[in-house]
Scaffold this motif. Structure first.
Motif, mmCIF file in Angstrom:
data_model
loop_
_atom_site.group_PDB
_atom_site.id
_atom_site.type_symbol
_atom_site.label_atom_id
_atom_site.label_comp_id
_atom_site.label_asym_id
_atom_site.label_seq_id
_atom_site.Cartn_x
_atom_site.Cartn_y
_atom_site.Cartn_z
ATOM 1 N N VAL A 92 -17.497 7.691 21.690
ATOM 2 C CA VAL A 92 -16.299 7.384 20.781
ATOM 3 C C VAL A 92 -16.896 7.841 19.524
ATOM 4 N N TYR A 93 -16.172 8.832 18.763
ATOM 5 C CA TYR A 93 -16.640 9.352 17.507
ATOM 6 C C TYR A 93 -15.784 8.839 16.408
ATOM 7 N N GLY A 94 -15.989 7.859 15.724
ATOM 8 C CA GLY A 94 -15.327 7.597 14.388
ATOM 9 C C GLY A 94 -15.875 7.766 13.272
ATOM 10 N N ALA A 95 -17.332 8.092 12.931
ATOM 11 C CA ALA A 95 -18.193 7.970 11.928
ATOM 12 C C ALA A 95 -17.488 8.735 10.620
ATOM 13 N N GLY A 96 -17.687 8.031 9.499
ATOM 14 C CA GLY A 96 -17.239 8.799 8.214
ATOM 15 C C GLY A 96 -16.380 7.868 7.316
ATOM 16 N N ASP A 97 -16.401 8.454 6.248
ATOM 17 C CA ASP A 97 -15.696 7.723 5.082
ATOM 18 C C ASP A 97 -14.829 8.588 4.419
ATOM 19 N N LEU A 98 -14.010 8.253 3.633
ATOM 20 C CA LEU A 98 -12.997 9.070 2.862
ATOM 21 C C LEU A 98 -13.203 9.262 1.375
ATOM 22 N N ASP A 99 -13.799 10.431 0.898
ATOM 23 C CA ASP A 99 -13.920 10.629 -0.556
ATOM 24 C C ASP A 99 -12.786 11.521 -1.046
ATOM 25 N N MET A 156 -7.318 14.456 -0.758
ATOM 26 C CA MET A 156 -8.064 14.291 0.257
ATOM 27 C C MET A 156 -9.014 15.606 0.270
ATOM 28 N N GLY A 157 -9.593 16.119 -0.828
ATOM 29 C CA GLY A 157 -10.061 17.539 -0.904
ATOM 30 C C GLY A 157 -10.961 18.057 0.153
ATOM 31 N N ASP A 201 -11.959 3.619 -7.426
ATOM 32 C CA ASP A 201 -11.718 2.871 -8.630
ATOM 33 C C ASP A 201 -10.305 3.022 -8.849
ATOM 34 N N GLU A 202 -9.782 2.098 -9.594
ATOM 35 C CA GLU A 202 -8.438 1.850 -10.062
ATOM 36 C C GLU A 202 -7.537 3.230 -10.089
ATOM 37 N N LYS A 203 -8.180 3.933 -11.075
ATOM 38 C CA LYS A 203 -7.458 5.135 -11.286
ATOM 39 C C LYS A 203 -7.360 6.129 -10.525
ATOM 40 N N THR A 204 -8.453 6.349 -9.495
ATOM 41 C CA THR A 204 -8.295 7.137 -8.117
ATOM 42 C C THR A 204 -7.351 6.636 -7.354
ATOM 43 N N ALA A 207 -3.821 7.404 -8.342
ATOM 44 C CA ALA A 207 -3.485 8.839 -8.494
ATOM 45 C C ALA A 207 -3.077 9.241 -7.046
ATOM 46 N N VAL A 208 -4.090 8.720 -5.896
ATOM 47 C CA VAL A 208 -3.722 9.026 -4.472
ATOM 48 C C VAL A 208 -2.475 8.807 -4.143
ATOM 49 N N LEU A 209 -1.971 7.455 -4.545
ATOM 50 C CA LEU A 209 -0.838 6.762 -4.115
ATOM 51 C C LEU A 209 0.412 7.480 -4.683
#
Length: 259
Positions: A92-99, A156-157, A201-204, A207-209
């Motif tokens: 099961v492969y689910g490694a990784g975070d979201l930059d 989600m560049g 951070d709060e600014k990011t 902006a995303v939302l």
């Protein structure tokens, strides 16, 4: 005569990204069903805590250090998992975070880092585990995809192309493995409440939302739980031989409207 010999009841499972979120929930779900699990992640202390909990609940689990971007670490993980649990039946492969960032504003090292974890790491483990599955003529490889593949999300560049590449690799493997007895599958979550994005951070975050709302990608505030995705993974690997659940999409149900 059955078309296929059934899978063993005990299926040693390697889980990449098992220290938290979907990976941790999947480890608990599979261990509760009697499958021994190897918990792989860089945060081995978190994996050790989870392994102890699984063992206390009657399951079998080992915590093994794993950096999916490092060839030697991947090799050591597979070797120790096999020594401790036996031949790996499930990956099961689910490694990784979201930059989070805009494509044109993301530094090359950050962009490459996302590709290396989500896609490169998946290939490193696959290339070491799947040949043994092919030799044994059975096995399951489950990739945790994302609904950003069919519906890209702004900011989600690197995450979007990384997950798109991961799912493309999974679909390619499905064709290449046809007739071998090995199943390559995708579990594709929608918005899920995990630790991903907690470092923004709060600014990011704002902006995303705001961009997601602008593009109609946040229709309601409900999120899936990690355990919901774990249930889907369990369903995939529990399908009887001769049945291939190649893609499961999981989305959060909207809150009930007031009447």
């Amino acid at each position: 005569m059955p078309r296929f010999e059934p899978n063993p009841q005990r299926r040693p499972t390697a889980i990449a990204g098992a220290s938290a979120g979907i990976g941790a929930a999947t480890a608990q779900a599979l261990a509760a069903s009697g499958h021994p699990v190897a918990l792989g992640a860089r945060r081995v202390d978190k994996c050790q805590e989870l392994a102890e909990k699984i063992r206390a609940d009657g399951g079998q689990a080992v915590a093994v250090p794993l950096d999916v971007t490092d060839e030697d670490s991947v090799t050591a993980f597979v070797t120790r998992t096999t020594e401790e649990l036996g031949d790996i039946e499930v990956l099961v492969y689910g490694a990784g975070d979201l930059d989070a960032d805009l494509v044109h504003e993301m530094e090359g090292s950050r962009f490459q880092g996302q590709l290396d974890v989500h896609l490169g790491g998946a290939h490193r483990l696959t290339s070491r585990i799947v040949p043994g599955m092919v030799d044994r003529r059975r096995g399951d490889v489950v990739f945790i995809g994302s609904d950003v593949v069919p519906k890209p999300r702004p900011r989600m560049g690197a995450y979007v192309p990384a997950k798109a590449g991961l799912e493309a690799m999974a679909r390619t493997m499905r064709m290449e493995l046809e007739g071998t007895g090995v199943r390559a599958s995708i579990v594709r979550p929608g918005p899920t409440s995990t630790s991903m994005g907690m470092q923004w951070d709060e600014k990011t975050t704002e902006a995303v939302l705001n961009d997601w709302v602008k593009w109609g990608l946040a229709r309601h505030p409900y999120f899936l739980r990690a355990s919901d995705i774990a249930d889907a993974v369990h369903h995939v690997i529990s399908a009887p031989r001769g049945v291939h659940l190649s893609l499961i999409e999981v989305e959060p149900e909207a809150p009930l409207e007031e009447r």
